[in-house]
Design a protein around this motif. Structure first.
Motif, PDB file in Angstrom:
ATOM      1  N   MET A 248       0.857  -1.175   0.000  1.00 54.17           N
ATOM      2  CA  MET A 248       0.000   0.000   0.000  1.00 54.17           C
ATOM      3  C   MET A 248       0.899   1.233   0.000  1.00 54.17           C
ATOM      4  SD  MET A 248      -2.961   0.647   2.675  1.00 54.17           S
ATOM      5  CE  MET A 248      -4.452   1.237   2.093  1.00 54.17           C
ATOM      6  N   SER A 249       0.664   2.118  -0.921  1.00 52.40           N
ATOM      7  CA  SER A 249       1.493   3.309  -1.025  1.00 52.40           C
ATOM      8  C   SER A 249       0.907   4.456  -0.208  1.00 52.40           C
ATOM      9  CB  SER A 249       1.630   3.735  -2.487  1.00 52.40           C
ATOM     10  OG  SER A 249       0.377   4.112  -2.983  1.00 52.40           O
ATOM     11  N   ALA A 250       1.767   5.369   0.129  1.00 48.82           N
ATOM     12  CA  ALA A 250       1.337   6.541   0.901  1.00 48.82           C
ATOM     13  C   ALA A 250       0.448   7.411   0.022  1.00 48.82           C
ATOM     14  CB  ALA A 250       2.547   7.329   1.368  1.00 48.82           C
ATOM     15  N   PRO A 251      -0.542   8.058   0.625  1.00 46.85           N
ATOM     16  CA  PRO A 251      -1.426   8.914  -0.170  1.00 46.85           C
ATOM     17  C   PRO A 251      -0.646  10.077  -0.785  1.00 46.85           C
ATOM     18  CG  PRO A 251      -1.889   9.172   2.172  1.00 46.85           C
ATOM     19  CD  PRO A 251      -0.890   8.074   2.032  1.00 46.85           C
ATOM     20  N   THR A 252      -1.054  10.431  -1.981  1.00 38.71           N
ATOM     21  CA  THR A 252      -0.432  11.543  -2.682  1.00 38.71           C
ATOM     22  C   THR A 252      -0.859  12.845  -2.025  1.00 38.71           C
ATOM     23  OG1 THR A 252      -0.590  10.279  -4.720  1.00 38.71           O
ATOM     24  CG2 THR A 252      -0.154  12.641  -4.924  1.00 38.71           C
ATOM     25  N   PRO A 253       0.105  13.693  -1.655  1.00 36.65           N
ATOM     26  CA  PRO A 253      -0.296  14.963  -1.024  1.00 36.65           C
ATOM     27  C   PRO A 253      -1.044  15.846  -2.028  1.00 36.65           C
ATOM     28  CG  PRO A 253       2.069  14.920  -1.421  1.00 36.65           C
ATOM     29  CD  PRO A 253       1.543  13.573  -1.793  1.00 36.65           C
ATOM     30  N   ARG A 254      -2.003  16.541  -1.540  1.00 31.05           N
ATOM     31  CA  ARG A 254      -2.780  17.464  -2.372  1.00 31.05           C
ATOM     32  C   ARG A 254      -2.487  18.878  -1.928  1.00 31.05           C
ATOM     33  NH1 ARG A 254      -8.626  14.772  -3.460  1.00 31.05           N
ATOM     34  NH2 ARG A 254      -7.815  12.736  -4.028  1.00 31.05           N
ATOM     35  N   TYR A 255      -2.306  19.720  -2.890  1.00 30.84           N
ATOM     36  CA  TYR A 255      -2.017  21.117  -2.618  1.00 30.84           C
ATOM     37  C   TYR A 255      -3.178  21.961  -3.111  1.00 30.84           C
ATOM     38  CZ  TYR A 255       2.640  19.311  -1.933  1.00 30.84           C
ATOM     39  OH  TYR A 255       3.708  18.595  -1.480  1.00 30.84           O
ATOM     40  N   VAL A 256      -3.590  22.849  -2.292  1.00 34.90           N
ATOM     41  CA  VAL A 256      -4.689  23.732  -2.649  1.00 34.90           C
ATOM     42  C   VAL A 256      -4.152  25.151  -2.701  1.00 34.90           C
ATOM     43  CG1 VAL A 256      -6.950  24.588  -1.970  1.00 34.90           C
ATOM     44  CG2 VAL A 256      -6.336  22.211  -1.517  1.00 34.90           C
ATOM     45  N   ILE A 257      -4.401  25.804  -3.803  1.00 33.69           N
ATOM     46  CA  ILE A 257      -3.997  27.200  -3.927  1.00 33.69           C
ATOM     47  C   ILE A 257      -5.139  28.044  -3.400  1.00 33.69           C
ATOM     48  CG2 ILE A 257      -3.391  29.047  -5.522  1.00 33.69           C
ATOM     49  CD1 ILE A 257      -2.206  26.869  -7.333  1.00 33.69           C
ATOM     50  N   VAL A 258      -4.841  28.831  -2.391  1.00 30.83           N
ATOM     51  CA  VAL A 258      -5.867  29.652  -1.758  1.00 30.83           C
ATOM     52  C   VAL A 258      -5.645  31.097  -2.171  1.00 30.83           C
ATOM     53  CG1 VAL A 258      -6.856  30.415   0.419  1.00 30.83           C
ATOM     54  CG2 VAL A 258      -6.013  28.081   0.182  1.00 30.83           C
ATOM     55  N   ARG A 259      -6.647  31.661  -2.770  1.00 33.48           N
ATOM     56  CA  ARG A 259      -6.598  33.064  -3.150  1.00 33.48           C
ATOM     57  C   ARG A 259      -7.133  33.882  -1.986  1.00 33.48           C
ATOM     58  NH1 ARG A 259     -10.408  35.960  -7.511  1.00 33.48           N
ATOM     59  NH2 ARG A 259      -9.490  38.007  -7.342  1.00 33.48           N
ATOM     60  N   PRO A 260      -6.429  34.935  -1.589  1.00 32.30           N
ATOM     61  CA  PRO A 260      -6.942  35.758  -0.489  1.00 32.30           C
ATOM     62  C   PRO A 260      -8.331  36.315  -0.819  1.00 32.30           C
ATOM     63  CG  PRO A 260      -4.688  36.369  -1.046  1.00 32.30           C
ATOM     64  CD  PRO A 260      -5.156  35.410  -2.096  1.00 32.30           C
ATOM     65  N   ALA A 261      -9.150  36.367   0.186  1.00 28.59           N
ATOM     66  CA  ALA A 261     -10.524  36.846   0.004  1.00 28.59           C
ATOM     67  C   ALA A 261     -10.550  38.340  -0.283  1.00 28.59           C
ATOM     68  CB  ALA A 261     -11.339  36.545   1.249  1.00 28.59           C
ATOM     69  N   GLY A 262     -11.575  38.763  -0.959  1.00 37.38           N
ATOM     70  CA  GLY A 262     -11.776  40.180  -1.202  1.00 37.38           C
ATOM     71  C   GLY A 262     -11.314  40.626  -2.574  1.00 37.38           C
ATOM     72  N   LEU A 263     -11.572  41.888  -2.835  1.00 38.41           N
ATOM     73  CA  LEU A 263     -11.198  42.502  -4.109  1.00 38.41           C
ATOM     74  C   LEU A 263      -9.809  43.103  -4.017  1.00 38.41           C
ATOM     75  CD1 LEU A 263     -14.513  44.456  -4.775  1.00 38.41           C
ATOM     76  CD2 LEU A 263     -13.800  42.331  -5.866  1.00 38.41           C
ATOM     77  N   ARG A 264      -9.018  42.914  -5.063  1.00 42.54           N
ATOM     78  CA  ARG A 264      -7.723  43.579  -5.135  1.00 42.54           C
ATOM     79  C   ARG A 264      -7.949  45.054  -5.477  1.00 42.54           C
ATOM     80  NH1 ARG A 264      -6.623  39.588  -9.052  1.00 42.54           N
ATOM     81  NH2 ARG A 264      -6.310  41.329 -10.467  1.00 42.54           N
ATOM     82  N   LEU A 265      -6.930  45.849  -5.263  1.00 44.75           N
ATOM     83  CA  LEU A 265      -7.002  47.282  -5.528  1.00 44.75           C
ATOM     84  C   LEU A 265      -7.389  47.559  -6.973  1.00 44.75           C
ATOM     85  CD1 LEU A 265      -6.504  50.251  -4.700  1.00 44.75           C
ATOM     86  CD2 LEU A 265      -4.111  49.893  -5.319  1.00 44.75           C
ATOM     87  N   ASP A 266      -6.781  46.870  -7.913  1.00 45.16           N
ATOM     88  CA  ASP A 266      -7.095  47.118  -9.320  1.00 45.16           C
ATOM     89  C   ASP A 266      -8.515  46.700  -9.667  1.00 45.16           C
ATOM     90  OD1 ASP A 266      -6.335  44.440  -8.984  1.00 45.16           O
ATOM     91  OD2 ASP A 266      -5.688  44.246 -11.066  1.00 45.16           O
ATOM     92  N   GLU A 267      -9.019  45.625  -9.031  1.00 38.66           N
ATOM     93  CA  GLU A 267     -10.396  45.194  -9.271  1.00 38.66           C
ATOM     94  C   GLU A 267     -11.393  46.231  -8.760  1.00 38.66           C
ATOM     95  OE1 GLU A 267     -10.317  40.363  -8.994  1.00 38.66           O
ATOM     96  OE2 GLU A 267     -10.082  41.478  -7.125  1.00 38.66           O
ATOM     97  N   LEU A 268     -11.167  46.713  -7.548  1.00 39.46           N
ATOM     98  CA  LEU A 268     -12.055  47.725  -6.979  1.00 39.46           C
ATOM     99  C   LEU A 268     -12.005  49.006  -7.804  1.00 39.46           C
ATOM    100  CD1 LEU A 268     -13.970  48.572  -4.656  1.00 39.46           C
ATOM    101  CD2 LEU A 268     -11.950  49.461  -3.502  1.00 39.46           C
ATOM    102  N   SER A 269     -10.824  49.418  -8.199  1.00 37.27           N
ATOM    103  CA  SER A 269     -10.671  50.633  -8.995  1.00 37.27           C
ATOM    104  C   SER A 269     -11.436  50.527 -10.305  1.00 37.27           C
ATOM    105  CB  SER A 269      -9.193  50.893  -9.296  1.00 37.27           C
ATOM    106  OG  SER A 269      -8.488  51.111  -8.116  1.00 37.27           O
ATOM    107  N   ARG A 270     -11.309  49.376 -10.958  1.00 39.64           N
ATOM    108  CA  ARG A 270     -12.004  49.173 -12.232  1.00 39.64           C
ATOM    109  C   ARG A 270     -13.512  49.177 -12.046  1.00 39.64           C
ATOM    110  NH1 ARG A 270     -13.282  44.479 -13.618  1.00 39.64           N
ATOM    111  NH2 ARG A 270     -11.555  43.428 -12.595  1.00 39.64           N
ATOM    112  N   ARG A 271     -14.001  48.492 -11.023  1.00 40.00           N
ATOM    113  CA  ARG A 271     -15.449  48.437 -10.782  1.00 40.00           C
ATOM    114  C   ARG A 271     -16.035  49.805 -10.447  1.00 40.00           C
ATOM    115  NH1 ARG A 271     -16.906  42.927  -7.439  1.00 40.00           N
ATOM    116  NH2 ARG A 271     -15.903  41.488  -8.894  1.00 40.00           N
ATOM    117  N   CYS A 272     -15.244  50.635  -9.783  1.00 39.82           N
ATOM    118  CA  CYS A 272     -15.738  51.946  -9.349  1.00 39.82           C
ATOM    119  C   CYS A 272     -15.410  53.059 -10.348  1.00 39.82           C
ATOM    120  CB  CYS A 272     -15.148  52.306  -7.990  1.00 39.82           C
ATOM    121  SG  CYS A 272     -15.630  51.168  -6.693  1.00 39.82           S
ATOM    122  N   GLY A 273     -14.557  52.772 -11.306  1.00 43.15           N
ATOM    123  CA  GLY A 273     -14.171  53.794 -12.271  1.00 43.15           C
ATOM    124  C   GLY A 273     -13.257  54.850 -11.676  1.00 43.15           C
ATOM    125  N   LEU A 274     -12.441  54.455 -10.712  1.00 40.56           N
ATOM    126  CA  LEU A 274     -11.531  55.386 -10.062  1.00 40.56           C
ATOM    127  C   LEU A 274     -10.085  54.970 -10.306  1.00 40.56           C
ATOM    128  CD1 LEU A 274     -13.154  55.769  -6.519  1.00 40.56           C
ATOM    129  CD2 LEU A 274     -13.351  57.314  -8.454  1.00 40.56           C
TER     130      LEU A 274
END
Length: 106
Positions: free
Chosen positions: A1-27
Motif C-alpha cells: 500500500m502506497s502513501a497517499p499523494t499529497p494534495r495542494y490547494v492554492i488559496v486566493r486571499p478573500a476580497g477585491l484587489r485594488l485594481d479590481e475595486l478601482s475598475r469596478r468603481c471607475g476610479l
C-alpha cells in the motif's frame, strides 16, 4: 500500500484587489489609496501583500462619490456623514427602538 499523494490547494486571499475595486468603481488606484489613507474606505493589507477590500466597498465608494459630487462635501465632511449614516442604520435596526415609538397625545 502506497502513501497517499499529497494534495495542494492554492488559496486566493478573500476580497477585491485594488485594481479590481478601482475598475469596478471607475476610479484611479491612487484615489482609492487616498480614500483608505483618509479612513473613508476600509482596506486590509496582509503582510507585504497588496490591499484587499470587501465586496461591499464598491457600495461605500459609490456613496462617497455621491456625497462628493452631489453635495460638494470635502473628505472630512464625508467621513462625518458616513459615520452618522452608519449610526442611523444601527438605531433603525435595533428592535427595541422600533417598538417604543413615542406619539404625541392630542
Amino acid at each position: 500500500m502506497s502513501a497517499p499523494t499529497p494534495r495542494y490547494v492554492i488559496v486566493r486571499p478573500a476580497g477585491l484587489r485594488l485594481d479590481e475595486l478601482s475598475r469596478r468603481c471607475g476610479l484611479h488606484p491612487d484615489l482609492v489609496r487616498r480614500l483608505v489613507a483618509l479612513g473613508l474606505l476600509d482596506g486590509v493589507r496582509e503582510g507585504t501583500a497588496e490591499l484587499r477590500f470587501e465586496p461591499s466597498a464598491v457600495a461605500v465608494v459609490a456613496r462617497i462619490q455621491r456625497l462628493r459630487s452631489g453635495l460638494g462635501l470635502n473628505y472630512a465632511a464625508i467621513g462625518l456623514v458616513l459615520d452618522l449614516l452608519d449610526r442611523i442604520e444601527e438605531l433603525e435596526a435595533d428592535p427595541r427602538r422600533r417598538t417604543s415609538r413615542w406619539t404625541p397625545a392630542g
